[in-house]
Design a protein around this motif. Structure first.
Motif, PDB file in Angstrom:
ATOM      1  N   CYS A   1       0.805  -1.301  -0.010  1.00  0.00           N
ATOM      2  CA  CYS A   1       0.075   0.284  -0.171  1.00  0.00           C
ATOM      3  C   CYS A   1       1.065   1.220  -0.046  1.00  0.00           C
ATOM      4  O   CYS A   1       2.259   1.152   0.218  1.00  0.00           O
ATOM      5  CB  CYS A   1      -0.914  -0.049   1.239  1.00  0.00           C
ATOM      6  N   GLY A   2       0.370   2.285  -0.350  1.00  0.00           N
ATOM      7  CA  GLY A   2       1.114   3.686  -0.471  1.00  0.00           C
ATOM      8  C   GLY A   2       1.650   3.962  -1.522  1.00  0.00           C
ATOM      9  O   GLY A   2       1.431   3.269  -2.844  1.00  0.00           O
ATOM     10  N   VAL A   3       2.307   5.081  -1.859  1.00  0.00           N
ATOM     11  CA  VAL A   3       2.867   5.412  -2.880  1.00  0.00           C
ATOM     12  C   VAL A   3       4.246   4.672  -3.479  1.00  0.00           C
ATOM     13  O   VAL A   3       4.604   4.553  -4.472  1.00  0.00           O
ATOM     14  CB  VAL A   3       3.145   6.912  -2.984  1.00  0.00           C
ATOM     15  N   GLY A   4       5.012   4.193  -2.472  1.00  0.00           N
ATOM     16  CA  GLY A   4       6.200   3.719  -2.719  1.00  0.00           C
ATOM     17  C   GLY A   4       6.134   2.126  -2.602  1.00  0.00           C
ATOM     18  O   GLY A   4       6.473   1.683  -1.319  1.00  0.00           O
ATOM     19  N   VAL A   5       5.762   1.295  -3.520  1.00  0.00           N
ATOM     20  CA  VAL A   5       5.924  -0.030  -3.428  1.00  0.00           C
ATOM     21  C   VAL A   5       7.175  -0.520  -3.501  1.00  0.00           C
ATOM     22  O   VAL A   5       7.869  -0.408  -4.371  1.00  0.00           O
ATOM     23  CB  VAL A   5       4.836  -0.549  -4.393  1.00  0.00           C
ATOM     24  N   ASP A   6       7.563  -1.374  -2.389  1.00  0.00           N
ATOM     25  CA  ASP A   6       8.870  -2.260  -2.180  1.00  0.00           C
ATOM     26  C   ASP A   6       8.835  -3.472  -3.355  1.00  0.00           C
ATOM     27  O   ASP A   6       7.834  -3.999  -3.143  1.00  0.00           O
ATOM     28  CB  ASP A   6       9.115  -2.919  -0.795  1.00  0.00           C
ATOM     29  N   PRO A   7       9.627  -3.406  -4.139  1.00  0.00           N
ATOM     30  CA  PRO A   7       9.690  -4.520  -5.339  1.00  0.00           C
ATOM     31  C   PRO A   7       9.727  -5.799  -4.722  1.00  0.00           C
ATOM     32  O   PRO A   7       9.218  -6.775  -5.214  1.00  0.00           O
ATOM     33  CB  PRO A   7      10.735  -4.180  -6.317  1.00  0.00           C
ATOM     34  N   GLU A   8      10.344  -5.930  -3.775  1.00  0.00           N
ATOM     35  CA  GLU A   8      10.717  -7.242  -3.018  1.00  0.00           C
ATOM     36  C   GLU A   8       9.367  -7.926  -2.679  1.00  0.00           C
ATOM     37  O   GLU A   8       8.869  -8.963  -2.615  1.00  0.00           O
ATOM     38  CB  GLU A   8      11.767  -7.231  -2.063  1.00  0.00           C
ATOM     39  N   LEU A   9       8.592  -6.809  -1.714  1.00  0.00           N
ATOM     40  CA  LEU A   9       7.206  -7.326  -1.390  1.00  0.00           C
ATOM     41  C   LEU A   9       6.053  -7.594  -2.456  1.00  0.00           C
ATOM     42  O   LEU A   9       5.611  -8.629  -2.410  1.00  0.00           O
ATOM     43  CB  LEU A   9       6.648  -6.185  -0.551  1.00  0.00           C
ATOM     44  N   LEU A  10       6.282  -6.788  -3.635  1.00  0.00           N
ATOM     45  CA  LEU A  10       5.675  -7.272  -4.886  1.00  0.00           C
ATOM     46  C   LEU A  10       5.931  -8.471  -5.238  1.00  0.00           C
ATOM     47  O   LEU A  10       4.832  -9.219  -5.616  1.00  0.00           O
ATOM     48  CB  LEU A  10       5.965  -6.064  -6.019  1.00  0.00           C
ATOM     49  N   ARG A  11       7.235  -9.024  -5.440  1.00  0.00           N
ATOM     50  CA  ARG A  11       7.582 -10.194  -6.002  1.00  0.00           C
ATOM     51  C   ARG A  11       7.087 -11.271  -4.930  1.00  0.00           C
ATOM     52  O   ARG A  11       6.431 -12.276  -5.476  1.00  0.00           O
ATOM     53  CB  ARG A  11       9.277 -10.335  -5.954  1.00  0.00           C
ATOM     54  N   ILE A  12       7.294 -10.981  -3.495  1.00  0.00           N
ATOM     55  CA  ILE A  12       6.761 -12.074  -2.676  1.00  0.00           C
ATOM     56  C   ILE A  12       5.223 -12.362  -2.691  1.00  0.00           C
ATOM     57  O   ILE A  12       4.662 -13.398  -2.954  1.00  0.00           O
ATOM     58  CB  ILE A  12       7.006 -11.729  -1.242  1.00  0.00           C
ATOM     59  N   SER A  13       4.586 -11.241  -2.923  1.00  0.00           N
ATOM     60  CA  SER A  13       3.247 -11.207  -3.275  1.00  0.00           C
ATOM     61  C   SER A  13       2.822 -12.168  -4.308  1.00  0.00           C
ATOM     62  O   SER A  13       1.869 -12.899  -4.721  1.00  0.00           O
ATOM     63  CB  SER A  13       2.169  -9.897  -3.099  1.00  0.00           C
ATOM     64  N   THR A  14       3.397 -11.874  -5.393  1.00  0.00           N
ATOM     65  CA  THR A  14       3.248 -12.710  -6.944  1.00  0.00           C
ATOM     66  C   THR A  14       3.556 -14.180  -6.603  1.00  0.00           C
ATOM     67  O   THR A  14       2.572 -14.738  -7.300  1.00  0.00           O
ATOM     68  CB  THR A  14       3.948 -11.805  -7.826  1.00  0.00           C
ATOM     69  N   VAL A  15       4.509 -14.307  -6.116  1.00  0.00           N
ATOM     70  CA  VAL A  15       4.912 -15.923  -5.960  1.00  0.00           C
ATOM     71  C   VAL A  15       4.063 -16.487  -5.028  1.00  0.00           C
ATOM     72  O   VAL A  15       3.564 -17.534  -5.281  1.00  0.00           O
ATOM     73  CB  VAL A  15       6.445 -16.139  -5.239  1.00  0.00           C
ATOM     74  N   LEU A  16       3.538 -15.775  -4.007  1.00  0.00           N
ATOM     75  CA  LEU A  16       2.558 -16.491  -3.047  1.00  0.00           C
ATOM     76  C   LEU A  16       1.281 -16.637  -3.715  1.00  0.00           C
ATOM     77  O   LEU A  16       0.689 -17.573  -3.572  1.00  0.00           O
ATOM     78  CB  LEU A  16       2.356 -15.711  -1.731  1.00  0.00           C
ATOM     79  N   ASN A  17       0.742 -15.727  -4.572  1.00  0.00           N
ATOM     80  CA  ASN A  17      -0.502 -15.781  -5.300  1.00  0.00           C
ATOM     81  C   ASN A  17      -0.386 -16.927  -6.319  1.00  0.00           C
ATOM     82  O   ASN A  17      -1.440 -17.666  -6.576  1.00  0.00           O
ATOM     83  CB  ASN A  17      -0.887 -14.683  -6.042  1.00  0.00           C
TER      84      ASN A  17
END
Length: 131
Positions: A18-34
């Protein structure tokens, strides 16, 4: 089936996306978990803000935090054993830790190059039974 749990530091929401600055590592983890979830693999994900009780009730994680502090998060637990601390697993580590194909973490398999088999008169990818 292996059981993986991810214990994360306090974040603004359950994924940290959430927020304006998305951490790319958290995006990767969310994608992998999905992607794992779509393939029938469930990974529990707890962050200190949304699920503090999980940090208390998991004795292994609780002991780790008491000794190392929350600075050592995230903590990755597989089958009740801490396997990684202070970072998230790479895609290859997810594959190894969960014993799943690379496609389960969103990585495509390399295409097999077809060749023509003159003896049998067919194209061969190794999967059509003619080679």
């Amino acid at each position: 089936m292996k059981k993986m749990q991810i214990f994360e530091p306090a974040m603004c929401c359950s994924t940290g996306l959430c927020g304006v600055g998305v951490d790319p590592e958290l995006l990767r983890i969310s994608t992998v978990l999905n992607t794992l979830e779509k393939n029938g693999m469930h990974v529990d994900r707890f962050n200190l803000t949304n699920a503090p009780q999980e940090f208390v009730t998991n004795k292994t994680v609780n002991t780790y935090i008491n000794e190392s502090g929350v600075e050592g998060l995230p903590v990755i637990v597989v089958d009740d054993e801490i396997v990684i601390t202070g970072r998230y697993p790479s895609n290859d580590e997810f594959v190894k830790l969960l014993n799943v194909p690379k496609s389960y973490v969103g990585e495509k398999r390399s295409p097999v190059k077809a060749t023509f088999n003159k003896k049998h008169g067919c194209g061969c990818s190794g999967s059509d039974g003619c080679c």
